[in-house]
Design a protein around this motif. Structure first.
Motif, short mmCIF file in Angstrom:
data_model
loop_
_atom_site.label_atom_id
_atom_site.label_comp_id
_atom_site.label_asym_id
_atom_site.label_seq_id
_atom_site.Cartn_x
_atom_site.Cartn_y
_atom_site.Cartn_z
N THR A 184 -3.02 1.02 -2.12
CA THR A 184 -2.08 1.76 -1.29
C THR A 184 -0.68 1.15 -1.35
OG1 THR A 184 -3.83 2.46 0.23
CG2 THR A 184 -1.59 2.53 1.07
N GLU A 185 -0.61 -0.17 -1.49
CA GLU A 185 0.67 -0.86 -1.45
C GLU A 185 1.20 -1.23 -2.84
OE1 GLU A 185 2.38 -1.22 1.27
OE2 GLU A 185 0.79 -0.37 2.53
N LEU A 219 -10.11 5.15 3.17
CA LEU A 219 -10.66 4.13 4.06
C LEU A 219 -11.68 4.74 5.01
CD1 LEU A 219 -7.45 2.09 4.95
CD2 LEU A 219 -9.41 1.26 3.64
N GLU A 240 -4.64 7.03 2.04
CA GLU A 240 -5.26 6.15 3.02
C GLU A 240 -6.53 6.76 3.59
OE1 GLU A 240 -2.46 4.92 5.91
OE2 GLU A 240 -1.03 4.13 4.46
N THR A 289 -12.84 -1.37 0.96
CA THR A 289 -11.76 -1.21 1.94
C THR A 289 -10.56 -2.06 1.55
OG1 THR A 289 -13.29 -0.70 3.74
CG2 THR A 289 -11.13 -1.54 4.36
N ARG A 290 -10.82 -3.28 1.11
CA ARG A 290 -9.73 -4.16 0.68
C ARG A 290 -9.05 -3.63 -0.59
NH1 ARG A 290 -11.77 -10.40 1.84
NH2 ARG A 290 -12.61 -10.00 3.94
N ARG A 295 -6.65 -0.96 0.36
CA ARG A 295 -5.42 -1.55 0.91
C ARG A 295 -4.50 -2.02 -0.21
NH1 ARG A 295 -8.90 -4.84 5.09
NH2 ARG A 295 -9.09 -3.31 6.78
N PHE A 296 -5.07 -2.65 -1.21
CA PHE A 296 -4.28 -3.14 -2.32
C PHE A 296 -3.62 -1.98 -3.07
CE2 PHE A 296 -4.19 -4.05 -6.94
CZ PHE A 296 -3.21 -5.03 -6.94
N GLU A 341 -8.41 -10.30 2.68
CA GLU A 341 -8.62 -9.25 3.68
C GLU A 341 -7.47 -8.25 3.71
OE1 GLU A 341 -9.87 -8.75 8.41
OE2 GLU A 341 -9.47 -10.74 7.57
N ASP A 342 -6.24 -8.74 3.50
CA ASP A 342 -5.09 -7.83 3.52
C ASP A 342 -4.85 -7.17 2.16
OD1 ASP A 342 -4.04 -9.89 2.03
OD2 ASP A 342 -2.41 -10.36 3.40
N GLY A 343 -5.68 -7.53 1.17
CA GLY A 343 -5.60 -6.88 -0.13
C GLY A 343 -4.47 -7.35 -1.02
N THR A 344 -3.88 -8.49 -0.73
CA THR A 344 -2.70 -8.92 -1.49
C THR A 344 -2.97 -10.02 -2.50
OG1 THR A 344 -2.08 -10.52 0.23
CG2 THR A 344 -1.17 -8.29 0.42
#
Length: 256
Positions: free
Chosen positions: A179-180, A240, A237, A172-173, A176-177, A124-127
């Protein structure tokens, strides 16, 4: 049913055999891997990789296979070719263009109770998950990673409307991935198809028409050109919000 399975297996084997050989394209710096969103219209020379080649005026090695899943799985034999990570071949790539995940949702969980399938692909946090692990491996081999999302079908009734929520959650996930994560870009295709854009799809209302393949390829080529002169990837971002606003995603579909 048995006859359909035999025919399906033969079709998939033929498609897998159409993967380009890296040795025949030693000068190429771009590799394309993924599912039928990538390969569709290839027999006409109008697939996404063909368009990238035309726009950039340089070769692209296309090893994508229709029906491929993002998660690795046991699907008979060694399973290679049908799982997207197995399509990847180490090389002196500047870019690896990737798509995938739709077949996992559609055939792995029927676009129903897909929390477990999505979590396996990406948390969920994309990590964490198979996708982040794979994309980091590609990136650590020295390539920039360009992962692109699926089309949407605003104002149209497609056979896979029920995949909307799961498809949006997956993308969406992925945003997030990207982006970071350094060296990874996610390119949304959620805004490619206008409302009621029937001509953007093949007759099955699932796969892209030549028009859509062209627009996807042109967008990807523009991104590659833009970042070829830059060392860093500024986060976007806003993707999203764009994903959340769109109706059902059009996912890659295995042929029958």
């Amino acid at each position: 049913m048995l006859k359909k399975l035999i025919v399906f297996g033969a079709v998939m084997a033929a498609l897998a055999s159409c993967q380009e050989s890296v040795s025949r394209n030693e000068s190429a710096r771009i590799l394309a891997i993924g599912d039928s969103l990538m390969t569709w219209n290839s027999t006409l020379g109008k697939s996404v990789p063909h368009v990238i080649e035309k726009e950039l005026k340089e070769p692209v090695v296309d090893r994508a296979v229709s029906g491929a899943w993002m998660t690795t799985r046991n699907n008979g034999g060694d399973g290679k070719g049908f799982s997207i990570p197995y399509q990847y071949v180490e090389g002196d790539w500047d870019w690896v263009v990737i798509n995938g995940g739709g077949n996992d949702l559609l055939f792995g969980c029927g676009c129903g109770k897909c929390d477990g399938v999505i979590d396996e692909m990406i948390s969920e946090d994309g990590t964490t998950g198979q996708i982040p692990e794979f994309l980091r491996r590609v990136r650590d081999d020295g390539a920039r990673v360009l992962y692109f999302g699926y089309l949407r079908s605003p104002g149209l009734l497609t056979p896979i409307e029920h995949c909307k929520n799961d498809g949006n959650e997956l993308e969406t996930r992925l945003v997030r991935f990207a982006t970071e994560e350094e060296g990874v870009i996610f390119a949304t295709m959620a805004d490619v198809v206008p409302k009621g854009g029937l001509s953007y799809f093949s007759p099955d209302l699932i796969h892209p028409s030549r028009k859509s393949s062209r627009k996807i390829g042109q967008r990807l080529a523009e991104i590659i050109t833009f970042y070829d002169t830059r060392e860093e990837f500024p986060a976007d971002e806003g993707q999203l919000d764009l994903i959340a606003e769109q109706p059902a995603p059009v996912l890659a579909f295995q042929e029958e």
